[in-house]
Design a protein around this motif. Structure first.
Motif, PDB file in Angstrom:
ATOM      1  N   ASP A 104      33.854  34.204  46.050  1.00 51.07           N
ATOM      2  CA  ASP A 104      34.394  35.558  45.406  1.00 51.07           C
ATOM      3  C   ASP A 104      33.673  35.826  44.248  1.00 51.07           C
ATOM      4  OD1 ASP A 104      35.963  37.793  45.676  1.00 51.07           O
ATOM      5  OD2 ASP A 104      37.573  36.628  44.558  1.00 51.07           O
ATOM      6  N   CYS A 105      32.710  36.799  44.166  1.00 49.94           N
ATOM      7  CA  CYS A 105      32.099  37.221  43.151  1.00 49.94           C
ATOM      8  C   CYS A 105      32.116  38.655  42.703  1.00 49.94           C
ATOM      9  CB  CYS A 105      30.550  36.663  43.130  1.00 49.94           C
ATOM     10  SG  CYS A 105      29.578  36.889  41.403  1.00 49.94           S
ATOM     11  N   PRO A 106      32.541  38.986  41.551  1.00 49.93           N
ATOM     12  CA  PRO A 106      32.647  40.434  41.222  1.00 49.93           C
ATOM     13  C   PRO A 106      31.060  41.030  41.065  1.00 49.93           C
ATOM     14  CG  PRO A 106      33.404  39.104  39.420  1.00 49.93           C
ATOM     15  CD  PRO A 106      33.387  38.197  40.534  1.00 49.93           C
TER      16      PRO A 106
ATOM     17  N   PHE B 247      27.241  45.600  46.352  1.00 46.66           N
ATOM     18  CA  PHE B 247      27.669  46.074  47.416  1.00 46.66           C
ATOM     19  C   PHE B 247      28.689  47.370  47.501  1.00 46.66           C
ATOM     20  CE2 PHE B 247      27.037  42.000  49.460  1.00 46.66           C
ATOM     21  CZ  PHE B 247      26.295  42.548  50.763  1.00 46.66           C
ATOM     22  N   LYS B 248      29.078  48.068  46.261  1.00 46.06           N
ATOM     23  CA  LYS B 248      29.771  49.057  46.163  1.00 46.06           C
ATOM     24  C   LYS B 248      29.110  50.212  46.426  1.00 46.06           C
ATOM     25  CE  LYS B 248      32.420  51.512  42.408  1.00 46.06           C
ATOM     26  NZ  LYS B 248      32.466  51.783  41.111  1.00 46.06           N
TER      27      LYS B 248
ATOM     28  N   CYS C  32      32.039  38.634  35.489  1.00 44.86           N
ATOM     29  CA  CYS C  32      31.895  37.274  36.326  1.00 44.86           C
ATOM     30  C   CYS C  32      32.825  36.373  35.619  1.00 44.86           C
ATOM     31  CB  CYS C  32      30.535  36.806  36.080  1.00 44.86           C
ATOM     32  SG  CYS C  32      30.287  35.286  37.251  1.00 44.86           S
TER      33      CYS C  32
ATOM     34  N   ASP D 269      30.161  42.059  44.648  1.00 45.10           N
ATOM     35  CA  ASP D 269      31.106  43.178  45.018  1.00 45.10           C
ATOM     36  C   ASP D 269      30.460  44.611  44.325  1.00 45.10           C
ATOM     37  OD1 ASP D 269      32.545  41.383  46.246  1.00 45.10           O
ATOM     38  OD2 ASP D 269      34.351  41.142  44.757  1.00 45.10           O
ATOM     39  N   LEU D 270      30.281  44.462  43.108  1.00 41.16           N
ATOM     40  CA  LEU D 270      29.532  45.581  42.553  1.00 41.16           C
ATOM     41  C   LEU D 270      28.390  46.065  43.009  1.00 41.16           C
ATOM     42  CD1 LEU D 270      30.301  44.859  38.558  1.00 41.16           C
ATOM     43  CD2 LEU D 270      31.248  46.870  40.053  1.00 41.16           C
TER      44      LEU D 270
END
Length: 135
Positions: free
Chosen positions: A124-126, A132-133, A117, A129-130
Motif C-alpha cells: 500500500d503506497c501513496p 495511478f490517479k 510516502c 496511488d498518485l
C-alpha cells in the motif's frame, strides 16, 4: 604537435569520443571524410582533431546537431561574425533556462510525492496511488 595524422583509435583516446560516434559524425557531415592509409585506415589530421573537439564541446553545452552544423557552416565559410555566434549562444541559453525551469517543476512534484510516502513494508503506497490517479 608531433603527430601529423591520427588513426580513429588515437583520435578516440585523445578526445574520449567513441570510434562509432566519430564515424557517425562523419556520416552526418559534421566531420569531413578523412584521408585513408594505403591499407584503408582513416587518418585524421590536426584540423580533424580540432573539429571533433568543437563538436564535442558544443554537444556538452547542449547544442543540437543542427545548431552545430550551422555553426560549423559559418566557420567553414569564414564569413561568421561574433554577433552571429553570440546570437546562437543566447538562443541556446534561453533553451537551457526553459529546461531548468521545467526540471524544477519536476523536482517539486517528485519531492511532494516522496514526502507522502510512509515507508511501510506493505504494498500500500501513496506514491503508486498518485501515479495511478485519474484527474
Amino acid at each position: 604537435m608531433t603527430e601529423k595524422f591520427f588513426t580513429i583509435g588515437k583520435l578516440s583516446s585523445k578526445t574520449g569520443c567513441k570510434p562509432e560516434t566519430i564515424r557517425y559524425y562523419e556520416q552526418v557531415g559534421l566531420l569531413f571524410e578523412p584521408t585513408r592509409s594505403e591499407s584503408g585506415y582513416r587518418l585524421y589530421d590536426y584540423d580533424g582533431l580540432k573539429r571533433l573537439n568543437f563538436i564535442l564541446h558544443s554537444r556538452e553545452l547542449g547544442f543540437s546537431q543542427n545548431s552545430i552544423r550551422e555553426l560549423l557552416h559559418l566557420v567553414d565559410k569564414g564569413e561568421y561574425t561574433c554577433e552571429q555566434v553570440e546570437a546562437m549562444v543566447q538562443g541556446q541559453l534561453k533553451e537551457i533556462r526553459l529546461k531548468i525551469s521545467q526540471l524544477k517543476v519536476l523536482e517539486s512534484a517528485l519531492s511532494d510525492m516522496a514526502q507522502k510516502c510512509e515507508k511501510g513494508k506493505t504494498p500500500d503506497c501513496p506514491i503508486v496511488d498518485l501515479l495511478f490517479k485519474v484527474d
